[in-house]
Design an enzyme around this catalytic site. Structure first.
Site, PDB file in Angstrom:
ATOM      1  N   ARG A 282       0.142  11.714  56.909  1.00  0.00           N
ATOM      2  CA  ARG A 282       0.291  10.415  56.779  1.00  0.00           C
ATOM      3  C   ARG A 282       1.899  10.060  56.805  1.00  0.00           C
ATOM      4  O   ARG A 282       3.094  10.183  56.161  1.00  0.00           O
ATOM      5  CB  ARG A 282      -0.152   8.906  56.502  1.00  0.00           C
ATOM      6  CG  ARG A 282      -0.977   8.692  56.042  1.00  0.00           C
ATOM      7  CD  ARG A 282      -2.232   8.054  55.566  1.00  0.00           C
ATOM      8  NE  ARG A 282      -4.087   7.910  54.813  1.00  0.00           N
ATOM      9  CZ  ARG A 282      -4.427   7.200  55.435  1.00  0.00           C
ATOM     10  NH1 ARG A 282      -3.774   6.308  54.666  1.00  0.00           N
ATOM     11  NH2 ARG A 282      -5.670   7.477  55.600  1.00  0.00           N
ATOM     12  N   ARG A 297       2.021   7.232  46.733  1.00  0.00           N
ATOM     13  CA  ARG A 297       2.267   7.223  48.337  1.00  0.00           C
ATOM     14  C   ARG A 297       2.705   8.939  48.870  1.00  0.00           C
ATOM     15  O   ARG A 297       3.825   8.667  48.702  1.00  0.00           O
ATOM     16  CB  ARG A 297       3.066   6.531  48.226  1.00  0.00           C
ATOM     17  CG  ARG A 297       3.160   5.992  50.182  1.00  0.00           C
ATOM     18  CD  ARG A 297       3.568   5.065  50.327  1.00  0.00           C
ATOM     19  NE  ARG A 297       2.909   3.855  49.484  1.00  0.00           N
ATOM     20  CZ  ARG A 297       2.385   2.856  50.071  1.00  0.00           C
ATOM     21  NH1 ARG A 297       1.789   3.652  51.310  1.00  0.00           N
ATOM     22  NH2 ARG A 297       1.449   2.319  49.289  1.00  0.00           N
ATOM     23  N   GLU A 369      -4.963   0.862  44.585  1.00  0.00           N
ATOM     24  CA  GLU A 369      -6.056   0.791  46.369  1.00  0.00           C
ATOM     25  C   GLU A 369      -6.510   2.079  45.549  1.00  0.00           C
ATOM     26  O   GLU A 369      -5.352   3.517  46.214  1.00  0.00           O
ATOM     27  CB  GLU A 369      -5.793   0.656  47.242  1.00  0.00           C
ATOM     28  CG  GLU A 369      -6.732   0.645  48.479  1.00  0.00           C
ATOM     29  CD  GLU A 369      -5.986   0.642  50.023  1.00  0.00           C
ATOM     30  OE1 GLU A 369      -5.843   0.207  49.994  1.00  0.00           O
ATOM     31  OE2 GLU A 369      -7.104   1.335  50.829  1.00  0.00           O
ATOM     32  N   SER A 372     -10.908   2.460  50.545  1.00  0.00           N
ATOM     33  CA  SER A 372     -10.997   1.704  51.623  1.00  0.00           C
ATOM     34  C   SER A 372     -12.319   1.400  52.568  1.00  0.00           C
ATOM     35  O   SER A 372     -12.224   2.377  52.803  1.00  0.00           O
ATOM     36  CB  SER A 372      -9.983   1.041  52.440  1.00  0.00           C
ATOM     37  OG  SER A 372      -9.907   0.201  53.336  1.00  0.00           O
ATOM     38  N   ARG A 411      -5.684   9.266  44.330  1.00  0.00           N
ATOM     39  CA  ARG A 411      -5.024   8.148  43.683  1.00  0.00           C
ATOM     40  C   ARG A 411      -5.968   7.992  42.384  1.00  0.00           C
ATOM     41  O   ARG A 411      -5.554   7.660  41.560  1.00  0.00           O
ATOM     42  CB  ARG A 411      -5.154   7.713  43.922  1.00  0.00           C
ATOM     43  CG  ARG A 411      -3.892   7.238  45.291  1.00  0.00           C
ATOM     44  CD  ARG A 411      -4.543   5.604  45.570  1.00  0.00           C
ATOM     45  NE  ARG A 411      -3.105   5.663  47.308  1.00  0.00           N
ATOM     46  CZ  ARG A 411      -2.338   4.866  47.186  1.00  0.00           C
ATOM     47  NH1 ARG A 411      -3.733   3.322  47.757  1.00  0.00           N
ATOM     48  NH2 ARG A 411      -1.628   5.094  48.114  1.00  0.00           N
TER      49      ARG A 411
END
Length: 444
Positions: A282, A297, A369, A372, A411
Site C-alpha cells: 500500500r 504502517r 486495529e 477488519s 501487527r
RNA sequence: GGAGAGUUGGCCGAGUAGGUCGAAGGCGCUCGCCUGCUAAGCGAGUAUACUGGCUAAAACCGGUAUCGAGGGUUCGAAUCCCUCACUCUCCGCCA
C-alpha cells in the site's frame, strides 16, 4: 517507434479476456433514488442524482433508437437473403446502407454515454446495512465486546520498535536503506516469528475453521481491482507496474474474491470459504505523519485473509463466524482485544457493514486495529459478476462476499512483542506459537 | 525471443466458396409418460444481459446484443480482414 511504444508492446498482456464488467444495478438506483441518496448521506457522501438521471435517460433513449433501427435492418436483411435473384434487392440494400450509417452514429454516442454512466456508477459507494450505526467518524464507532485483561507488567511497557531493535530482530534502518521509509528488515527470531504466525493462522483456519487455502498471484489486473472496488476511485493508494497494467495487491481480498469473477456458482456449494496468505502493498498516500515508527504502517506487510462467498440470506451469520474465526487467533495467543462496530461514516467504500478487531498494545497504551471483517453484500458481486443459482434451473442471483483479516501478521508481531515483553527485555513466545518456533520459549 | 495449433451454449462437439445459426448432435439437467422399486425407454423443455409493452411487482409477450476481446469489410459475419488477450505444442533462454 518510440521507446515507450516499444515497451508497451513488449509487455502488452494487460487485459484479460473475461467479459466486460456488467452494469451496476442502474435499475435499482433508478427506482430507489431518494432512499439510496438518503442512506449514502449517512456516509457523508452525496450522489449526483441529476447527473445519473440525465445519463440514464440519454442512454435509454439512444438504446431505443439504435435497437429499433437494428430490428428494421435485421428484417430487411433477412428478406434480401431469401431472394433468389439478388439483383432485385439493390434498392433495399441501398436503403439499409443508410440505416447502417445511422446506427453507427447512434452507437458511437451510446458508447460515450454508457462509459460515462459506468464511470459514475463505479464511484458510488455501497449502501450501508440498516444495522450499521449511523455516525460521522471513528469517534462514533461502537465497542461490541472486550476480551482479556491487559496484563499488569509491573514495569514501564516499551513500544515494539524498541523491543525489536534491542533484541536485534527488527532492523528499521536497514529496511530503509534497502528500500525506503516504511520498509522493515526482520532478522533471526523476528523473521521466524513472522513466519510462525503465518503458519499458525493458516493451520488454524484451514484445519479447524474449514477454509480452503489459496496462494494467489500478488499482482492483479485492472478488472480485478475494479471488481472488489479499489478502482477506479483509489488508484493513488496502489502500486502500479511500469510497462504492464498490473497492480501489486493491497490485500488478498482482491485476488481471492476475483477467483470467481464472471462465474455462476452452485447454490449448494455456498458458503465457500477461502483463506490466503499474501504480502500486501500500500502506498499509504495521505498518511505521511502517522505511525512513522515501527511496524504499524508499512508499504509492505503480510496478512492472512479470510474470504467468503455466501448466500444472501446467510451472509450476516457468516460475518459473525468470520469475525469469530479471526478473534480466535488472538484468543489462542492470549492477547487482549476488543471488537468494534464501525459506523456509517467510517466503513470502507465497498462495505455494507464492518467489525474491526482492535488489539491491546501496552507499549502504546491503546487498542489498534489488527483485523477488519466486512460484509460487502452484493456490491462486489455486482461489479465482479459473481452469481449463484438457488436451484438447478433458477435465475442467477448475486452472491454476498465477505472478508476479514485473520490477521494482519506484522501487527500481530507488534502485539506479541508488546504483550509478552518481560522486565529483563526478553519476550516470551505464546504457547500456541512454540510448535511453530521449533520449541523456542523466549526471545532474548 | 522464434515457429505452429487452438478459443463455439453447464460440459463435449459440429459448423469456414458469408444469408432463414442463439447456433446441428451428444451428455448433463428439469418436467411429464411408462415399468411393482431400480435401470432402460418415450415426449417436452433447458443461456445470459440490456431494453419496450403489460403489471403493485412478477409471470408473460416483443426487440437488441452476445460463437475469447476490440475494430474493419458487407444490405447481412461464428464464418472474410486487422489488432490484442489467453490456452496448448516445439525450439531457444532461464529460477
Amino acid at each position: 517507434m518510440t521507446n515507450e511504444q516499444g515497451n508497451a508492446r513488449k509487455f502488452n498482456f494487460g487485459k484479460s479476456n473475461v467479459k466486460a464488467l456488467p452494469m451496476l444495478d442502474a435499475r435499482y438506483l433508478r427506482e430507489n433514488l431518494e432512499s439510496v441518496e438518503a442512506r449514502l448521506k449517512t456516509r457523508g457522501e452525496g450522489v449526483d442524482i441529476a447527473l445519473f438521471k440525465e445519463l440514464d435517460g440519454r442512454r435509454r433513449e439512444l438504446l431505443l433508437q439504435s435497437e429499433t433501427l437494428k430490428a428494421l435492418r435485421n428484417k430487411v436483411t433477412e428478406e434480401i437473403g431469401r431472394l433468389k435473384d439478388k439483383s432485385q434487392g439493390q434498392e433495399r440494400m441501398a436503403e439499409m446502407r443508410e440505416v447502417s450509417q445511422k446506427i453507427k452514429g447512434i452507437d458511437e454516442s451510446l458508447k460515450v454515454v454508457e462509459e460515462e454512466l459506468q464511470t459514475f456508477l463505479l464511484t458510488v459507494p455501497n449502501i450501508p446495512n440498516e444495522t450499521t450505526p449511523v455516525g460521522k467518524s471513528e469517534a462514533d464507532n461502537v465497542v461490541v465486546r472486550t476480551w482479556g485483561e491487559p496484563a499488569a507488567l509491573g514495569f514501564e511497557a516499551k513500544p515494539h520498535w524498541e523491543i525489536g531493535e534491542s533484541l536485534n530482530i527488527l532492523d528499521f534502518e536497514r529496511g530503509a536503506k534497502i528500500t525506503g521509509a516504511r520498509f522493515t528488515l526482520y532478522r533471526g527470531a523476528g523473521a521466524k516469528l513472522e513466519r510462525a504466525l503465518i503458519n499458525f493462522m493458516l493451520d488454524l483456519h484451514t484445519d479447524e475453521h474449514n477454509y480452503i487455502e489459496m496462494l494467489p498471484p500478488f499482482m492483479v489486473n485492472r478488472e480485478s481491482m475494479t471488481g472488489t472496488g479499489q478502482l477506479p476511485k483509489f488508484e493513488e493508494d496502489l502500486f502500479h507496474m511500469e510497462g504492464v497494467d498490473f497492480f501489486l495487491i493491497p490485500t488478498a481480498e482482491v485476488p481471492v474474491t476475483n477467483i470467481h469473477r464472471g462465474e455462476i456458482l452452485k447454490g449448494s456449494d455456498l458458503p465457500i470459504n477461502y483463506c490466503a496468505y499474501t504480502p500486501c502493498f500500500r502506498k499509504e498516500a495521505g498518511s505521511y505523519g502517522k505511525d512513522t515508527r515501527g511496524l504499524i504502517r508499512q508499504h509492505q506487510f503480510n496478512k492472512v485473509e479470510l474470504v467468503k462467498f455466501a448466500h444472501p440470506a446467510d451472509s450476516y451469520n457468516q460475518l459473525q463466524q468470520l469475525l469469530g474465526n479471526a478473534e480466535e487467533v488472538l484468543r489462542r495467543l492470549k492477547i487482549p482485544y476488543r471488537v468494534v462496530e464501525l459506523c456509517t461514516g467510517d466503513i470502507g467504500f465497498s462495505a455494507a457493514k464492518t467489525f474491526d478487531i482492535e488489539v491491546w498494545l501496552p507499549g502504546q497504551h491503546c487498542y489498534r486495529e489488527i483485523s477488519s471483517c466486512s460484509n460487502f453484500e452484493d456490491f462486489q458481486a455486482r461489479r465482479a459478476g459473481i452469481r449463484f443459482r438457488q436451484e438447478e434451473k433458477a435465475k442467477p442471483e448475486f452472491v454476498h462476499t465477505l472478508n476479514g483479516s485473520g490477521l494482519a501478521v506484522g501487527r500481530t508481531v507488534v502485539a506479541v512483542l508488546e504483550n509478552y515483553q518481560q522486565a529483563d527485555g526478553s519476550v516470551l513466545i505464546p504457547e500456541a506459537l512454540r510448535p511453530y518456533m521449533g520449541g523456542l520459549e523466549r526471545i532474548s
